[in-house]
Design an enzyme around this catalytic site. Sequence first.
Site, PDB file in Angstrom:
ATOM      1  N   ARG A 126       0.833  -1.190   0.000  1.00 53.56           N
ATOM      2  CA  ARG A 126       0.000   0.000   0.000  1.00 53.56           C
ATOM      3  C   ARG A 126       0.872   1.247   0.000  1.00 53.56           C
ATOM      4  O   ARG A 126       1.025   1.938   1.013  1.00 53.56           O
ATOM      5  CB  ARG A 126      -0.951  -0.024   1.194  1.00 53.56           C
ATOM      6  CG  ARG A 126      -2.075  -1.025   0.987  1.00 53.56           C
ATOM      7  CD  ARG A 126      -3.107  -0.987   2.090  1.00 53.56           C
ATOM      8  NE  ARG A 126      -4.338  -1.648   1.662  1.00 53.56           N
ATOM      9  CZ  ARG A 126      -5.389  -1.841   2.443  1.00 53.56           C
ATOM     10  NH1 ARG A 126      -5.365  -1.419   3.692  1.00 53.56           N
ATOM     11  NH2 ARG A 126      -6.463  -2.447   1.980  1.00 53.56           N
ATOM     12  N   GLN A 131      -1.246   2.268  -5.812  1.00 48.50           N
ATOM     13  CA  GLN A 131      -2.683   2.375  -5.552  1.00 48.50           C
ATOM     14  C   GLN A 131      -3.516   1.860  -6.718  1.00 48.50           C
ATOM     15  O   GLN A 131      -4.539   1.208  -6.520  1.00 48.50           O
ATOM     16  CB  GLN A 131      -3.052   3.827  -5.245  1.00 48.50           C
ATOM     17  CG  GLN A 131      -2.609   4.292  -3.871  1.00 48.50           C
ATOM     18  CD  GLN A 131      -3.001   5.743  -3.594  1.00 48.50           C
ATOM     19  OE1 GLN A 131      -3.289   6.491  -4.515  1.00 48.50           O
ATOM     20  NE2 GLN A 131      -3.008   6.125  -2.330  1.00 48.50           N
ATOM     21  N   ASP A 134      -4.066  -1.935  -6.649  1.00 46.90           N
ATOM     22  CA  ASP A 134      -4.599  -2.498  -5.408  1.00 46.90           C
ATOM     23  C   ASP A 134      -5.915  -3.248  -5.631  1.00 46.90           C
ATOM     24  O   ASP A 134      -6.999  -2.673  -5.567  1.00 46.90           O
ATOM     25  CB  ASP A 134      -4.788  -1.366  -4.391  1.00 46.90           C
ATOM     26  CG  ASP A 134      -5.144  -1.859  -3.005  1.00 46.90           C
ATOM     27  OD1 ASP A 134      -5.397  -3.067  -2.838  1.00 46.90           O
ATOM     28  OD2 ASP A 134      -5.178  -1.024  -2.082  1.00 46.90           O
ATOM     29  N   SER A 137      -8.498  -3.253  -2.655  1.00 47.23           N
ATOM     30  CA  SER A 137      -9.347  -2.069  -2.544  1.00 47.23           C
ATOM     31  C   SER A 137     -10.411  -2.031  -3.639  1.00 47.23           C
ATOM     32  O   SER A 137     -11.579  -1.742  -3.371  1.00 47.23           O
ATOM     33  CB  SER A 137      -8.496  -0.798  -2.602  1.00 47.23           C
ATOM     34  OG  SER A 137      -7.706  -0.687  -1.442  1.00 47.23           O
ATOM     35  N   TYR A 234      -3.383  -1.344   8.515  1.00 45.15           N
ATOM     36  CA  TYR A 234      -4.271  -2.429   8.922  1.00 45.15           C
ATOM     37  C   TYR A 234      -4.574  -2.351  10.417  1.00 45.15           C
ATOM     38  O   TYR A 234      -3.817  -1.772  11.195  1.00 45.15           O
ATOM     39  CB  TYR A 234      -3.647  -3.796   8.608  1.00 45.15           C
ATOM     40  CG  TYR A 234      -3.498  -4.087   7.141  1.00 45.15           C
ATOM     41  CD1 TYR A 234      -4.585  -4.512   6.385  1.00 45.15           C
ATOM     42  CD2 TYR A 234      -2.275  -3.933   6.499  1.00 45.15           C
ATOM     43  CE1 TYR A 234      -4.458  -4.785   5.034  1.00 45.15           C
ATOM     44  CE2 TYR A 234      -2.132  -4.198   5.145  1.00 45.15           C
ATOM     45  CZ  TYR A 234      -3.232  -4.632   4.418  1.00 45.15           C
ATOM     46  OH  TYR A 234      -3.104  -4.893   3.081  1.00 45.15           O
TER      47      TYR A 234
END
Length: 382
Positions: A126, A131, A134, A137, A234
Amino acid sequence: MKIAVLKERAPNEARVAASPETVKKLIALGADVTVEAGAGVSASVTDDAFTAAGATIAKDAAATVDGADIILKVQRPLGAGEGAVDELALLKSGQVVIGALAPFGDHVPALAASGVTAFAMEFVPRITRAQVMDVLSSQANLAGYRAVIEAAAAYARVFPMMMTAAGTVAPAKTFIMGVGVAGLQAIATARRLGGVVSATDVRPATEEQVASLGAKFIAVKDEEFAQAQTSGGYAKEMSDGYKAKQAALVAEHIAKQDIVITTALIPGRKAPTLVTAAMVQSMRPGSIIVDLAAEQGGNCELTKPGKVIEKHGVTIIGTLNLPSKVSADASALYARNLLAFLTPLIDKETKSLKIDEADEIVKASLIAKGGAVVHPNLLPKG
């Protein structure tokens, strides 16, 4: 350089690892793209659409991967007895496999033994430049949306407050447990539908995010709560003492809710139990629980993964792979994630694969190479 896109054969899987958009861009990078016949049908992408984008359609899985340098997957290749095709047996040493490979599963040694170079998209770090890669996500975002839709479909009442000549209908009280990507989208979707929304998470940074979406934040705010987030973003495993205090607060709150959506996951671990049988029993008949952690055992004590059940008058939805319920959009986003990951691995001048193992994204996501499991998190400890 040949890139192969296999049809997915895992249960409950309707996504595909490429789209006509990404096929065109892969071809522009110098690749020949072969897609297995019917790979995109369940995601509303026809073979003709792939052909129009420049792909070649292969008749079956064996023909698709034959001679391929790179194989794109949504889920891991299945082994003997797991599906209609033994995909592992089709792999050749030196091929590159990229997908959401469920890296903590016991299938990884068999995948490594095939000799492929395997990248697990779940391990993409991350960081800012990753991004767009990902997959957790992109897919969790859709899962959070779909969870609310599933709840609304099962709920025998309406979400918004309605004022009619016959009287007023109260809005659904909706509680989101876990405010990651899925949880935030669930909050936003429930708010769009007119619900009164509250949410909880052990990470203090989420309180502001929850408030910004117009929901109420519920948590025990003590010293441990202030330290409850890893540097990677996290949630940390909380102490038994904190869990007890949070459970008491949640138990009081949950008894007043109509819909509960749970999203709490810890990578590589069984999902934490957030909703006990007693909490379920405290909810009024007709209430709904959607458990987004069902694939890792569930956040609700009574969840049956893959099933929709009723206990104490409460419907508990343990449907697996919710992103697959919106397979067209899920596939499009996932395909873009793969394209973004793959693009830096292709040399612009030679139009061939060039993997820089010193790159932090490559290093973080490489799980197997040369017949062995290589990721440090997957190797025996000690």
